[in-house]
Write an enzyme that holds these catalytic residues in place. Structure first.
Site, PDB file in Angstrom:
ATOM      1  N   THR A 198       0.818  -1.222   0.000  1.00  0.00           N
ATOM      2  CA  THR A 198       0.000   0.000   0.000  1.00  0.00           C
ATOM      3  C   THR A 198       0.844   1.261   0.000  1.00  0.00           C
ATOM      4  O   THR A 198       0.403   2.307  -0.495  1.00  0.00           O
ATOM      5  CB  THR A 198      -0.904  -0.002   1.238  1.00  0.00           C
ATOM      6  OG1 THR A 198      -0.103  -0.188   2.422  1.00  0.00           O
ATOM      7  CG2 THR A 198      -1.933  -1.114   1.157  1.00  0.00           C
ATOM      8  N   CYS A 199       2.043   1.182   0.561  1.00  0.00           N
ATOM      9  CA  CYS A 199       2.883   2.385   0.556  1.00  0.00           C
ATOM     10  C   CYS A 199       3.338   2.756  -0.842  1.00  0.00           C
ATOM     11  O   CYS A 199       3.687   3.900  -1.111  1.00  0.00           O
ATOM     12  CB  CYS A 199       4.090   2.185   1.465  1.00  0.00           C
ATOM     13  SG  CYS A 199       5.137   0.810   0.963  1.00  0.00           S
ATOM     14  N   MET A 200       3.334   1.741  -1.750  1.00  0.00           N
ATOM     15  CA  MET A 200       3.748   1.991  -3.131  1.00  0.00           C
ATOM     16  C   MET A 200       2.560   1.991  -4.084  1.00  0.00           C
ATOM     17  O   MET A 200       2.749   2.132  -5.294  1.00  0.00           O
ATOM     18  CB  MET A 200       4.748   0.920  -3.580  1.00  0.00           C
ATOM     19  CG  MET A 200       5.991   0.833  -2.703  1.00  0.00           C
ATOM     20  SD  MET A 200       6.952   2.358  -2.739  1.00  0.00           S
ATOM     21  CE  MET A 200       7.475   2.388  -4.438  1.00  0.00           C
TER      22      MET A 200
END
Length: 1101
Positions: free
Chosen positions: A1068-1070
């Protein structure tokens, strides 16, 4: 060829030395002598005719003079000259008054002599004799006879002196003998009016004054000059003489109005020097003289007490337009907005105010009475220079609206302090303000002409101190005009015919005041499209037309020809128009946002056309950052609902200071003024980009300051921002979050790296690159803003918010007395602001009154229906009850609140001071309903809202979110709820492919078909949360996501292609979806749904 005799042949030379030129000079000299002789002869003939005319009737004069002047000289010609022209009398050791008094002592002969000299004025002669005598009299100048009645009466009037108490009786007795039979003309009436004016001001109660007044009134009926009544009106009404009450003053004022209209046409100048009018007519000249030097003020004051004729507007306009009456104009403007000029009393409205006994709650917005101080005031100078390019405007000239409003009030204070308002000025101003402006407007606004124009110009003077930035909520003497549809319709019709700054400014002030008390239902019925709502409109003023008209006006004063600081003056309609127009436009925009189900215009109607700027981003100066970082304990907005009407210096509030600082964040001062005053002039997408640019600039500023300091590299995130580490137990999410984050304060702007602890006490796998924090914020906000049942507590969060009957969140009013809960509200304010700061869309849906409070706006009664519509409907019905029905309810100005949540008890609060002792009646039920709404929406939850706002502003300045309306702020928090599910087409267009995937592959085509057509809207949102940790799509579209969304191929061995194969995962961070290549569409659908429906945390993805 040339001949030597050429010149001598042309000219005869006299060798004796003389020439024929001398003969020419002699001829000229002789001609001059003859001309002088002719002039002398004419002069002598003229003098002979004068002597002949003067000496006619000398026998009568000799007979009279022998009786009255024993020492009369023998030269009858000279004596006649002296008697006809009294300036020669001192040469004969006598004066006119002595001759008159001696004439008065001989009562036997004087009547006979006068009748002989004036045979046309006797009553005993026949008509034929009178005609013959009139023919004879035409040959004799009436002015040449000293003993003619007109000469006699004129001389007596000139000699009557109020200071001479001894001889006035004899002179008046002599006057009373002849004035009944004297034929009046303009010249004699002028002398009579001069005498009357002298006596009216000296001894108004004297019997001579009253007799002269009665004679003047009688004589005006016999003269043909239309200005005699006007002159008499200026004399009597500008003095203290007692005027007969049975007089018809309308007939007196009609000629005076005609004089004023003539002067408006420039036929008669105000100084009375026009030879063609004033000098040829002494009565007209005297009338104009009486309208100067302060006498017009007394005239106006007396006339206002005697008549209510609409023609008084002309006199009021004339008086207020005189340069020497500037003090009166200021007094009128201050009293018209509700000020009291009496230094012995407090500020109170002049005129009838039905709310005067309990108006404490309703004077919140009357900040115009504040005594302001000048911090950043530009020097006053004329605005007459033409500026070919916008770049020539300096920032100190293009002030923000809050500063212009402050400057406007300072101008009013400075102007009023220049004058000391004496009792006479206050009396005249009171008469003007209390005049029947409504009745006059109904009569004059239907006409087209100078009278209507003068009415509007005079009304503009009365309203020149009422152009504040906020709508007036307190009743003023001019409120009757604002609440009359005929006046508003007439003024709007005038604007459509000729769009003047003064008319636009007045209409904006009146209509914005009218909107304060107008319900949404009445607004739709009266001012919206008749075809759309199926009923005829009650007014010609359409809301959509107002938006377009004032949008064009504001585009000019904001952008094309911007108003600069030195345009702000009381008597400058263009400078006031930017304040009044903005006030009306924002009031209409608030109404438009509230009527979201029944919009009266399209959204693009608010946008300025061709609004280009050299703005390339936002730069947050140190002043802005310092202001954000400081902890201001003062209330920065109107969350209490009611402004306090101070008399002290008005400084910029914290909210206004933030707004001013926001303006400094933009390079273009004109764009800065628009964004901080009327942001709706720009489309939402453009404002959203500017908001994001502010956030980015602030992050760069924080990163730069952190890099300049000596810090541990381990405390710096990969993007250069400092970071804060926290460890949170999922089972105790709210309590752990508050414990670790409450002390950070504004440091919550830093990157927060979250480590979750599962139910077994072990830290979850994975490194927070931003995705875990998004999940953390989403879960924390769900817990903190959840409306829980009795005894329910998720993660240790108390029930800080409750659901309104509309299903929206509002602060829990039962906690308003619990100060220990305020820290929780401040904490949730920081968390919500952090979500905005990081661009994380969250779930909570707030009610409109709470969003208004976040924006620093005061809620009105119409906002109550967005809080509790049933309560709003029942409260409005109360206005329709009869006196007996209201009395039967036994209501007073108090309200029972609380007790809506389990474990809480109701309590009673007073709506105004001593509210328990003020019963609700038919007269004050309107004020009661507004007081109830104000208590529920503004006062009751003020402490919680203020604490929430204090925490919010530590992360995001309130002025930044004021770029948006309440509806847009909700969109900024939770995304666009009008889109069901997600916009798959936009996501597909923005998606990148990694690991061998390509958009043209059949497998990828199957993936998009499943996502768009085979998943429900809820499943689509779950997929988005699975991939990006946020279930709501970005407001600017998926192309604005950073990093860009991507799909990476995960290759599977042939033996893994079964129902037991691995599920899709994500980073999710990417914003990265790791999608295995299952080979067939059905298996892809099953695995995709299983992954998004699992609801697993970061650890299992």
């Amino acid at each position: 060829m040339f001949d030597g005799n050429f010149r001598s042949g042309r000219r005869e030379v006299d060798y004796s030395g003389s020439s024929n030129r001398r003969g020419r000079r002699d001829l000229l000299k002789n001609a001059e002598v003859q001309r002088k002789q002719r002039h002398e002869l004419l002069r002598r003939e003229k003098a002979a005719r004068l002597v002949q005319r003067v000496t006619r009737g000398y026998l009568t004069r000799v007979h009279t003079l022998k009786r009255f002047v024993p020492q009369a000289p023998t030269d009858m010609t000279a004596l006649s000259l002296c008697l006809s022209y009294h300036s020669y009398l001192p040469k004969f050791q006598t004066c006119r008054k002595e001759l008159l008094l001696k004439f008065h002592t001989h009562t036997d002969e004087k009547t006979e002599i006068i009748q002989q000299q004036n045979p046309t004025e006797t009553n005993t002669t026949t008509i034929q004799q009178q005609q013959q005598q009139q023919q004879q009299q035409q040959a004799i100048s009436r002015d040449s006879g000293w003993f003619s009645q007109q000469r006699m009466v004129a001389s007596i009037l000139q000699e009557l002196d109020p200071s001479d108490t001894i001889q006035n009786g004899n002179l008046f007795q002599l006057l009373s003998i002849f004035w009944q039979s004297t034929k009046m003309n303009d010249k004699l009436f002028f002398i009579l009016s001069t005498c009357l004016q002298k006596w009216c001001f000296a001894v108004p109660d004297h019997y001579i004054t009253k007799s002269l007044m009665q004679w003047s009134v009688t004589m005006t009926e016999t003269l043909q000059n239309p200005y005699t009544l006007a002159l008499l009106a200026t004399i009597l009404l500008s003095s203290t003489v007692d005027i007969p009450t049975n007089e018809d003053f309308s007939k007196w004022f009609a000629p005076l109005a005609k004089v004023l209209l003539l002067q408006d046409e420039n036929r008669v100048p105000s100084d009375g020097n026009d030879a063609s009018a004033a000098q040829q007519d002494p009565i007209l000249r005297a009338t104009l003289d009486n309208l100067r030097d302060g006498r017009e003020n007394r005239l106006l004051s007396n006339l206002c007490s005697l008549t209510k004729s609409s023609q008084l507007v002309l006199l009021i306009h004339y008086v207020l337009s005189q340069p020497q009456n500037e003090k009166l104009c200021v007094a009128v403007a201050l009293m018209a907005r509700g000020d009291s000029l009496d230094p012995a009393t407090t500020t109170a409205p002049v005129g009838d105010n039905t709310a005067a006994d309990w108006d404490d709650f309703d004077d919140s917005d009357d900040i115009e009475d504040d005594d302001t101080t000048n911090n950043n005031v530009a020097p006053s100078k004329p605005s007459n220079s033409k500026r070919p390019r916008a770049t020539q405007y300096k920032r100190q000239e293009i002030l923000t609206l809050v500063k212009l409003d402050k400057l406007y009030h300072e101008r009013i204070q400075q102007t009023s302090k220049r004058f000391t308002f004496d009792s006479a000025t206050r009396d005249v101003a009171t008469h003007i303000v209390k005049a029947p402006w409504l009745a006059w407007g109904l009569e004059l606004m239907s006409r087209e002409g100078r009278e209507r124009d003068r009415y509007l110009e005079t009304l503009g003077v009365l309203l020149q101190a009422s152009s504040a930035l906020r709508p007036k909520q307190k009743l003023t003497p001019m409120s009757a005009l604002a609440f009359n549809h005929a006046i508003l319709d007439g003024l709007w019709k005038y604007i459509q015919q000729q769009r003047s700054d003064l008319a636009l400014c007045m209409f904006a002030d009146l209509f914005s005041h009218y909107l304060v008390a107008l319900s949404d239902e009445d607004f739709l019925r009266l001012h919206c499209n008749t075809e759309k709502y199926g009923q005829p409109a009650g007014s010609i003023v359409m809301a959509s037309d107002l938006v377009l008209c004032y949008g064009a006006v504001l585009h000019e004063v904001y952008w094309s020809k911007p108003v600069v600081s030195y345009d702000i003056e009381m008597d400058n309609p263009r400078g006031r128009l930017i304040l009044s127009g903005t006030k009306l436009w924002n009031s209409l925009h608030e109404r438009w946002n509230r009527l979201v189900k029944n919009p009266f215009c399209d959204e693009d109607a608010w946008w300025f056309p061709h609004l280009s700027s050299r703005e390339k981003g936002a730069v947050v100066p140190s002043r802005e950052t310092d202001h954000i970082m400081r902890d201001d304990d003062e209330d920065d907005s109107d969350v209490d609902g009611m402004d306090v009407d101070d008399n002290g210096p008005r400084q910029l509030s914290a909210a206004e200071a933030e707004t001013d600082a926001l303006a400094d964040s933009f390079r273009d001062p004109k764009m800065a003024r628009i964004l901080t005053s009327i942001p709706q002039a720009l489309p939402f997408d453009r404002r959203l980009k500017l908001f994001h640019s502010l956030l980015k600039a602030d992050k760069r500023n924080i990163s730069h300051r952190h890099m300049m300091a000596e810090t541990d590299d381990d405390m710096v995130f990969f993007d250069g921002l400092p970071r804060e580490r926290i460890t949170i137990r999922r089972s105790n999410l709210y309590a752990d979050s508050m414990e670790q984050l409450i002390g950070l304060g504004s440091k919550m702007k830093h990157q927060v790296q979250v480590t979750f602890v599962n139910a077994l006490g072990a830290e979850e796998a994975g490194i927070d690159g931003g995705g875990v924090f998004k999940e953390f914020v989403d879960d924390l906000i769900k817990d903190g803003f959840a409306a829980k049942a009795e005894g329910e507590s998720e993660g240790g969060a108390p029930q800080l918010f409750t659901l309104t009957p509309e299903g929206l969140l509002s602060v829990n009013l039962d906690l308003s007395q619990n100060n220990s809960m305020l820290i929780h509200y401040a904490f949730l304010g920081r968390v919500l602001a952090k979500a905005l700061y990081e661009g994380i869309l969250v779930e909570p849906q707030f009610c409109l009154p709470f969003l208004n409070a976040l924006l620093g706006k005061v809620n009105s009664m119409e906002d109550l229906k967005n809080y509790d519509e049933e309560y709003y409907v029942n409260l409005k019905k109360l206005r329709l009850f009869t006196d007996n029905e209201i009395d039967g309810m036994d209501l007073c100005f108090e309200l029972t609140v609380g007790g809506t949540t389990p474990g809480s008890s109701p309590r009673t609060v007073e709506l105004v001071r001593n509210g328990r002792s003020i019963p609700v009646t038919r007269k004050n039920v309107f004020q009661y309903t507004h007081a109830v709404a104000n208590q529920l929406l503004n006062v009751q939850g003020a402490k919680q809202t203020r604490s929430f706002l204090e925490g919010f502003r530590e992360i995001v300045p309130v002025s930044w979110v004021r770029l948006f309306s309440a509806k847009e702020l909700q969109k900024l928090i939770s995304g666009d709820d009008s889109i069901r599910g997600i916009d798959v087409a936009s996501l597909r267009q923005s998606m990148h492919y990694l690991g061998g995937y390509h958009e043209s592959q059949p497998y990828i085509q199957d993936f998009w078909d499943i996502l768009e057509n085979e998943l429900t809207c809820e499943q689509q949102r779950k997929f988005l949360r699975f991939m990006t940790s946020c279930s709501r799509q970005p407001l600017l579209g998926f192309s604005s996501l950073e990093p860009v969304p991507s799909i990476q191929q995960i290759r599977l061995h042939p033996e893994e292609l079964s129902k037991n194969s691995r599920l899709p995962t994500s980073q999710t961070c990417m914003n990265l979806l790791k999608l295995p290549n299952y080979g067939n569409k059905q298996l892809l659908k099953e695995k995709l749904i299983a992954a998004v429906e699992a609801g697993a945390g970061f650890e299992l993805t």
